[in-house]
Design an enzyme around this catalytic site. Structure first.
Site, PDB file in Angstrom:
ATOM      1  N   THR A   1      -1.532   2.476  -8.098  1.00  0.00           N
ATOM      2  CA  THR A   1      -2.612   3.198  -8.757  1.00  0.00           C
ATOM      3  C   THR A   1      -2.051   4.309  -9.640  1.00  0.00           C
ATOM      4  O   THR A   1      -2.511   4.510 -10.774  1.00  0.00           O
ATOM      5  CB  THR A   1      -3.565   3.768  -7.689  1.00  0.00           C
ATOM      6  OG1 THR A   1      -3.970   2.686  -6.865  1.00  0.00           O
ATOM      7  CG2 THR A   1      -4.768   4.417  -8.298  1.00  0.00           C
TER       8      THR A   1
ATOM      9  N   ASN B   1      -1.249   5.279   3.171  1.00  0.00           N
ATOM     10  CA  ASN B   1      -1.443   6.000   1.911  1.00  0.00           C
ATOM     11  C   ASN B   1      -2.694   6.868   2.037  1.00  0.00           C
ATOM     12  O   ASN B   1      -3.745   6.382   2.461  1.00  0.00           O
ATOM     13  CB  ASN B   1      -1.615   4.959   0.783  1.00  0.00           C
ATOM     14  CG  ASN B   1      -1.766   5.592  -0.583  1.00  0.00           C
ATOM     15  OD1 ASN B   1      -1.799   6.821  -0.707  1.00  0.00           O
ATOM     16  ND2 ASN B   1      -1.854   4.760  -1.607  1.00  0.00           N
TER      17      ASN B   1
ATOM     18  N   GLU C   1       1.010  -8.473   1.926  1.00  0.00           N
ATOM     19  CA  GLU C   1       0.880  -7.647   3.121  1.00  0.00           C
ATOM     20  C   GLU C   1       1.306  -8.451   4.333  1.00  0.00           C
ATOM     21  O   GLU C   1       0.839  -9.568   4.539  1.00  0.00           O
ATOM     22  CB  GLU C   1      -0.564  -7.176   3.299  1.00  0.00           C
ATOM     23  CG  GLU C   1      -0.885  -5.967   2.449  1.00  0.00           C
ATOM     24  CD  GLU C   1      -2.240  -5.340   2.778  1.00  0.00           C
ATOM     25  OE1 GLU C   1      -2.927  -5.836   3.674  1.00  0.00           O
ATOM     26  OE2 GLU C   1      -2.565  -4.354   2.112  1.00  0.00           O
TER      27      GLU C   1
ATOM     28  N   SER D   1      -5.486   5.384  -0.523  1.00  0.00           N
ATOM     29  CA  SER D   1      -5.255   3.947  -0.649  1.00  0.00           C
ATOM     30  C   SER D   1      -6.446   3.264  -1.320  1.00  0.00           C
ATOM     31  O   SER D   1      -7.597   3.477  -0.939  1.00  0.00           O
ATOM     32  CB  SER D   1      -5.028   3.380   0.740  1.00  0.00           C
ATOM     33  OG  SER D   1      -4.788   2.012   0.648  1.00  0.00           O
ATOM     34  N   SER D   2      -6.135   2.460  -2.335  1.00  0.00           N
ATOM     35  CA  SER D   2      -7.217   1.719  -3.004  1.00  0.00           C
ATOM     36  C   SER D   2      -7.614   0.576  -2.070  1.00  0.00           C
ATOM     37  O   SER D   2      -6.766  -0.233  -1.701  1.00  0.00           O
ATOM     38  CB  SER D   2      -6.736   1.130  -4.321  1.00  0.00           C
ATOM     39  OG  SER D   2      -5.946   2.050  -5.006  1.00  0.00           O
TER      40      SER D   2
ATOM     41  N   SER E   1       0.849  -1.189   0.000  1.00  0.00           N
ATOM     42  CA  SER E   1       0.000   0.000   0.000  1.00  0.00           C
ATOM     43  C   SER E   1       0.891   1.249   0.000  1.00  0.00           C
ATOM     44  O   SER E   1       1.804   1.369   0.812  1.00  0.00           O
ATOM     45  CB  SER E   1      -0.883  -0.024   1.239  1.00  0.00           C
ATOM     46  OG  SER E   1      -1.637   1.149   1.250  1.00  0.00           O
ATOM     47  N   GLY E   2       0.621   2.122  -0.930  1.00  0.00           N
ATOM     48  CA  GLY E   2       1.395   3.366  -1.007  1.00  0.00           C
ATOM     49  C   GLY E   2       2.630   3.241  -1.877  1.00  0.00           C
ATOM     50  O   GLY E   2       3.426   4.178  -1.987  1.00  0.00           O
TER      51      GLY E   2
ATOM     52  N   GLY F   1      -0.371  -5.830  -3.039  1.00  0.00           N
ATOM     53  CA  GLY F   1       0.784  -6.725  -2.994  1.00  0.00           C
ATOM     54  C   GLY F   1       0.769  -7.483  -1.673  1.00  0.00           C
ATOM     55  O   GLY F   1      -0.149  -7.339  -0.873  1.00  0.00           O
TER      56      GLY F   1
HETATM   57  N1  LIG Z   1       5.392   7.853 -10.043  1.00  0.00           N
HETATM   58  C1  LIG Z   1       5.079   8.634  -9.027  1.00  0.00           C
HETATM   59  N2  LIG Z   1       5.495   9.911  -9.034  1.00  0.00           N
HETATM   60  C2  LIG Z   1       5.215  10.722  -8.018  1.00  0.00           C
HETATM   61  N3  LIG Z   1       4.513  10.333  -6.919  1.00  0.00           N
HETATM   62  C3  LIG Z   1       4.064   9.075  -6.861  1.00  0.00           C
HETATM   63  C4  LIG Z   1       4.324   8.162  -7.915  1.00  0.00           C
HETATM   64  N4  LIG Z   1       3.775   6.983  -7.567  1.00  0.00           N
HETATM   65  C5  LIG Z   1       3.193   7.172  -6.369  1.00  0.00           C
HETATM   66  N5  LIG Z   1       3.357   8.419  -5.938  1.00  0.00           N
HETATM   67  C6  LIG Z   1       2.877   8.988  -4.659  1.00  0.00           C
HETATM   68  O1  LIG Z   1       2.592   7.953  -3.794  1.00  0.00           O
HETATM   69  C7  LIG Z   1       1.238   8.010  -3.374  1.00  0.00           C
HETATM   70  C8  LIG Z   1       0.681   6.624  -3.262  1.00  0.00           C
HETATM   71  O2  LIG Z   1       0.587   6.044  -4.533  1.00  0.00           O
HETATM   72  P1  LIG Z   1      -0.622   5.052  -4.931  1.00  0.00           P
HETATM   73  O3  LIG Z   1      -1.898   5.567  -4.460  1.00  0.00           O
HETATM   74  O4  LIG Z   1      -0.460   4.771  -6.366  1.00  0.00           O
HETATM   75  O5  LIG Z   1      -0.205   3.799  -4.103  1.00  0.00           O
HETATM   76  P2  LIG Z   1      -0.851   2.359  -4.198  1.00  0.00           P
HETATM   77  O6  LIG Z   1       0.268   1.436  -4.448  1.00  0.00           O
HETATM   78  O7  LIG Z   1      -1.952   2.361  -5.167  1.00  0.00           O
HETATM   79  O8  LIG Z   1      -1.343   2.145  -2.736  1.00  0.00           O
HETATM   80  P3  LIG Z   1      -2.639   1.358  -2.250  1.00  0.00           P
HETATM   81  O9  LIG Z   1      -2.303  -0.085  -2.321  1.00  0.00           O
HETATM   82  O10 LIG Z   1      -2.809   1.853  -0.890  1.00  0.00           O
HETATM   83  O11 LIG Z   1      -3.729   1.746  -3.168  1.00  0.00           O
HETATM   84  C9  LIG Z   1       0.537   8.827  -4.434  1.00  0.00           C
HETATM   85  O12 LIG Z   1      -0.570   9.499  -3.882  1.00  0.00           O
HETATM   86  C10 LIG Z   1       1.609   9.791  -4.842  1.00  0.00           C
HETATM   87  O13 LIG Z   1       1.670  10.881  -3.949  1.00  0.00           O
HETATM   88 MG   LIG Z   2      -3.879   2.164  -5.068  1.00  0.00          MG
END
Ligand SMILES: Nc1ncnc2c1ncn2[C@@H]1O[C@H](COP(=O)(O)OP(=O)(O)OP(=O)(O)O)[C@@H](O)[C@H]1O
Ligand SMILES: [Mg+2]
Length: 1046
Positions: free
Chosen positions: A141, A186, A408, A189-190, A136-137, A406
């Site tokens: 996404t 996050n 956890e 977070s999705s 997460s984070g 992924g």
């Molecule tokens: N390529 C990137 N460039 C800049 N910032 C990023 C990038 N990828 C992620 N981030 C930052 O990290 C934060 C978390 O990313 P994201 O929401 O995609 O995580 P996630 O893997 O989908 O987490 P979750 O499993 O909780 O959904 C985003 O809100 C953004 O601020």
């Molecule tokens: Mg996500």
């Protein structure tokens, strides 16, 4: 074949150089430099020398992350580290740069991954999927959005489906509003897994899409951990919904703390809920999330609703469901003195009247929460379906994007982690199957013997979880369904009974002494492929059951809300079978997902979260090591490296390394296979280091490749020099040719000019000569056209000759001889010239010189041509006197004569008798000539009495002053001789005004002697001057002859 075989274990060795490439985009040329490799580690982990070392792996990640290089490959798997800051690498220009470029030609990037899949879809019509996983984070996404952006920006559009692009993009904010929440990890977070198909037509234009959602974290609706929030939509609605909407929904604006589901602090068993100031403070903190703007998101979401095709009623219905969940949460229950449970607030009764049958308080609370979760969960699924309708699914090639949780591993892992980790086991299995399958297929295609690859096959774990009757899920379901007192603990015991002895399953009871401490009594441990995880069985049964009372379902089926009505179908009530448990549902949906994925070529993206503080630039090694382990990256690498580290088509290999062998450089003309064989032989590859397939070379160790790269690096210098040499030679030759051409041009032009000029001159000369000759012939004719040129020329050239030869002085008598036609003019000019010279001369003459000249003129008049020694006297200047006043003339004489003395000269006086020579001085005064002997004035001769002066024509100095007899007192004429006879006689003649009385005798001079007698002086020429008295009483003077030419 998988992506891996389409672009097998491709490597990116270096930073690329820019060049303009196809389709007008900027392409990058593959440029492998060791310096780049050293500077930022390796761009592909396959090229890590020490590929089994986790430390080397992490160090490579760290080095690249420090340089903001967040992407690295493991073959075709893209590893990304969340930068937590905006990087300038996602612009349109970057997209252009990656369009149509092969993986290994360019530095790792998510666009390379996206483009690779897209090209396979477009050119080969093979379905693709991109599997994004990570904690997460970690950025899953964001990555999936970047990929979607790439497709919607770079792919061509069909005009009748252009709205699909927008809908694909706009589905995200809607799903995020309903399915994402702030968690400790996050802010966005999705809380669901998402698989999205993007469909492309044969031209590569996106024409539709389809979304499948997995396992929404419904429990978040009724409960959130401290510091977390529920789904964004609740806060967006309360914060930004307009007043009339909120009134219609019975909600109060900006007051989330009034809604118990949004402030889940504690379960209160009293009738009165006490909201203390402290709680309100906490709430305020909770609701303000710095990185989230609910207001802004609300705007985006409401706009997205319109784009996706929701009408106003549908939006309102949807929001009513959201609001009713909040109201449901605010229903409070109490227990009266008869232990009966009551709804405690009238307001909620008004909205949810008569819904809940009297149960005990716990059952009531859980029934309420179950209802809230069910409503929200089913609405979410409805929303996904609604979006799917708008995305117009069509049968065509697709790229699937899987954004799923992924591995956890928390301190306490529960049912959710169990499901999530099971999902990852399945994905890992798919990865292994597809990778190995594709490897094997490639080996077969290339005719290389398959070597057994040592790897851990996690099928055993998948089976452990999902096997029929014996799997954990089956046992869990059984416990949920069986009659009697089933509990989480009995479930654990059942697990121990059934699975005891399984290599990947351990409980406190089953563990040996060492592990026992690490596994709690209520826990079981699974040895996942990525590592060990302890699961606490508490709540497993409840969560798996996910029960909703039948009467609640009935009520929901009768709902006036169209969405709720669609979510709760009456068929459910008729069906007597128990609904599938959560785990089984999840298992089935995963199986469905696997079926979808197995038919596609997968690409993998593994996201890593560098720190827990969401800070840019912080690389927390412990955290990353943990993720590298649980993402199974080392395992990925091991599987990939099991065979060959590097493979490349003969053509690409030869193209790159051909400079290293003289036989292949600069071009190999034969078969590619022979070329590569020759090349590797020259490079001394050992047989175990490589294999030659049908179209590709396989290199086993990165070291071999690096050595080749090093050699190429060195060779490049020589090539560069050769290229420079050739280029310079070519450039200089071209320059020389240009100059030579220019020189020839100038020369020919100049020669032309000169030739024409010479021809003109010749022609003019010939004309002139012709005219000249004609003129010469007619020169004596009167002036006419035939001779005028000649005459003019003669005149002109004569005048020019005169000009050049003008006399320099009055004495210069030279004068050019005139042509006959100019005789008269010449004489006139000569005369003019002489006059001018004379005038000039006269103007410049000084008085003394004038006096001198006057005397000379007189002398000339008298003696020129008459006397022999006259020419001698001409160049000698006449002086004022020959006797210095003071020294030579006696003082007495001077006193006698006074200042009247003008000229004095020493003379010799010859007596009248006997011709004795006596030295005397002759002094000429203004009126007399005086003969002086020292102090005595011997004779004064008044000029008036002077009759004349005689001289001979010879060169002697004799002169005779003729005196009248009376004045000479009978002494007779005076015979004198002097060295300066011309000067003396001239002065005397001038002073005495006797110029015309000078007599020049030829042979003799007669002179008067005393008493009437006459003396004679005879002059004869002789060798030298001699004066003698001859026998006849004459005085004979012999004088030398002097040439009169002077
Ligand atoms: N390529 C990137 N460039 C800049 N910032 C990023 C990038 N990828 C992620 N981030 C930052 O990290 C934060 C978390 O990313 P994201 O929401 O995609 O995580 P996630 O893997 O989908 O987490 P979750 O499993 O909780 O959904 C985003 O809100 C953004 O601020
Ligand atoms: Mg996500």
């Amino acid at each position: 074949m998988g992506v891996a075989s389409a672009h097998p274990i491709q490597m990116v060795l270096t930073d690329p150089l820019l060049r303009v490439g196809v389709e007008g985009g900027v392409r990058l040329v593959m440029e492998s430099t060791l310096s780049a490799r050293d500077r930022v580690g390796v761009q592909d982990f396959l090229l890590l020398e020490n590929y089994t070392s986790e430390a080397a792996f992490i160090e490579n990640l760290r080095r690249r992350y420090k340089e903001n290089l967040i992407y690295t490959y493991i073959g075709s798997v893209l590893v990304s580290v969340n930068p937590y800051k905006e990087l300038e690498i996602y612009s349109k220009q970057h997209m252009e740069r990656y369009r149509g470029v092969n993986f290994y030609e360019i530095s790792p990037h998510i666009f390379a991954l996206a483009d690779n899949s897209y090209r396979a879809v477009r050119t080969e019509r093979r379905d693709q999927c991109i599997l994004i996983s990570g904690e997460s984070g970690a950025g899953k996404t964001e990555a999936s959005k970047k990929i979607l952006q790439y497709y919607t920006t770079m792919c061509p559009t069909r005009h009748n489906t252009h709205y699909i692009r927008e809908r694909l993009l706009q589905s995200n904010p809607v799903l995020e509003a309903f399915g994402n929440a702030k968690t400790l990890r996050n802010d966005n977070s999705s809380r669901f897994g998402k698989y999205m198909d993007v469909q492309f037509d044969y031209k590569g234009a996106p024409i539709g899409g389809h979304i499948i959602n997995y396992l929404l974290e419904k429990s978040r609706v009724v409960h959130q951990n401290h510091g977390e929030r529920s789904f964004h939509i609740f806060y967006q609605l309360l914060e930004s919904g307009d007043n009339s909407l909120l009134t219609r929904l019975g909600l109060q604006k900006t007051n989330p703390q009034h809604y118990h589901y949004l402030v889940k602090v504690c379960v209160c068993r009293t009738f009165v809920m006490i909201f203390t100031l402290h709680i309100i403070y906490i709430c305020n903190l909770l609701f303000s999330v710095s990185s989230i703007s609910d207001k802004h998101s609300w705007k985006i979401v409401t706009k997205a609703f319109t784009v996706i095709g929701f009408n106003e009623e549908e939006v309102e219905e949807l929001l009513k469901v959201v609001a009713s969940v909040l109201h449901l949460g605010n229903m409070q229950f109490g227990v009266d003195e008869f232990e009966e449970t009551h709804v405690t607030t009238d307001t909620q009764l008004k909205y949810l009247a008569e819904m809940i049958s009297p149960l005990n308080l716990d059952q009531v609370l859980s029934a309420r929460d179950a209802l809230a979760k069910a409503i929200y969960g089913r609405t979410f699924t409805w929303l996904v379906q609604k979006i799917n309708q708008s995305l117009a699914f069509q049968c065509s090639s697709v790229i699937g994007l899987l954004d799923i949780y992924g591995f956890e591993v928390f301190q306490q892992n529960s049912f959710e982690q169990f499901c999530i980790n099971y999902c990852n086991e399945k994905l890992q299995q798919l990865f292994i199957e597809l990778t190995l399958k594709s490897e094997q297929e490639e080996y077969e295609a290339e005719g290389i013997g398959w070597e057994t690859v040592e790897y851990f096959n996690n099928k055993i774990i998948c089976d452990l979880v999902e096997e029929k009757f014996r799997g954990i899920i089956a046992i869990l379901d059984e416990e949920c369904l069986r009659p009697g007192d089933a509990s989480d603990i009995t479930f654990l015991e059942k697990l121990e009974d059934t699975l005891g002895g399984h290599a990947h399953f351990v409980t406190h009871k089953l563990a040996n002494g060492k592990t026992r401490k690490a596994v709690g009594r209520e826990e079981f441990r699974l040895l996942h492929y990525a590592g060990e995880v302890n699961y606490n069985v508490t709540g497993f049964l409840d969560k798996n059951n996910d029960l909703l009372y039948r009467n609640l379902k009935e009520v929901m089926c009768q709902s006036g809300n169209q969405i709720v009505k669609q979510c709760f179908h009456p068929d459910e009530l008729i069906d007597q079978r128990r609904p599938e448990t959560a785990a089984t549902q999840f298992k089935l949906s995963l199986a469905g997902l696997m079926d979808i994925l197995i038919l596609k070529e997968p690409s993998y993206m593994r996201c890593i979260k560098p720190n827990n503080g969401k800070q840019p630039g912080q690389f927390e090694e412990v955290l990353i090591r943990h993720q590298v382990k649980y993402l199974g990256l080392m395992e990925n690498l091991r599987v990939r490296r099991a065979g060959f580290a590097y493979r490349r088509s003969f053509e690409a290999f030869l193209q790159r390394y051909k400079p290293l062998c003289p036989d292949t450089w600069p071009n190999w003309r034969g078969q590619l296979l022979d070329g590569v064989s020759t090349l590797v032989k020259h490079l001394n590859y050992k047989p175990e280091e490589y294999r030659l397939g049908r179209t590709k070379i396989f290199i086993r160790f990165p070291k071999t490749l690096f050595l080749t790269e090093d050699a190429l690096e060195i060779r490049k210098k020589t090539i560069a020099i050769t290229l420079q040499k050739c280029w310079r030679g070519y450039r200089e030759r071209a320059k020389y040719q240009r100059i030579r051409h220019a020189v020839i041009m100038i020369q020919s032009w100049w020669r032309g000019v000169k030739g024409r000029r010479r021809a003109r001159h010749r022609r003019q000369a010939a004309d002139t000569i012709r005219m000249f000759i004609k003129g010469f012939i007619l020169r004596n004719e009167p002036r006419c056209p035939g001779n005028e040129y000649f005459l003019d020329h003669v005149r002109f050239s004569y005048l020019m000759t005169i000009k050049r030869n003008l006399p320099k002085s009055v004495l210069d008598k030279a004068w050019p001889r005139p042509p006959p036609s100019l005789t008269e003019a010449s004489a006139y000019l000569h005369h003019l010239c002489i006059r001018n010279l004379v005038n000039d001369y006269c103007r410049k003459v000084q008085p003394e010189w004038r006096n001198q000249l006057e005397q000379k003129v007189v002398a000339s008049d008298m003696f020129k041509g008459q006397k022999d020694n006259y020419p001698q006297s001409v160049p000698r200047l006449f002086v004022g006197t020959r006797l210095g006043n003071n020294e030579e003339i006696n003082l007495k004489v001077l006193q006698t004569l006074g200042s009247d003395n003008k000229y004095g000269v020493a003379v010799t006086k010859y007596d009248r008798h006997g011709y004795r020579a006596r030295p005397r001085q002759l002094l000429l005064t203004a009126s007399t000539a005086v003969l002086v002997q020292e102090s005595k004035v011997k004779q004064r001769i008044d000029y008036t009495s002077l009759l004349g002066v005689s001289v001979s024509c010879h060169s002697d100095g004799f002169f005779v002053l003729h005196l009248p007899p009376a004045t000479s007192k009978q002494k007779g004429d005076l015979v004198l001789q002097c060295d300066h006879v011309i000067e003396t006689v001239t002065k005397l003649a001038i002073m005495a005004e006797k110029i015309h009385n000078i007599n020049i005798s030829q042979d003799s001079i007669k002179f008067a002697l005393a008493r009437g007698k006459e003396g004679v002086i005879d002059f004869t020429p002789g060798a030298e001057l001699r004066v003698i008295k001859t026998k006849n009483g004459h005085l004979a003077v012999m004088a030398p002859r002097i040439s009169s030419s002077v």
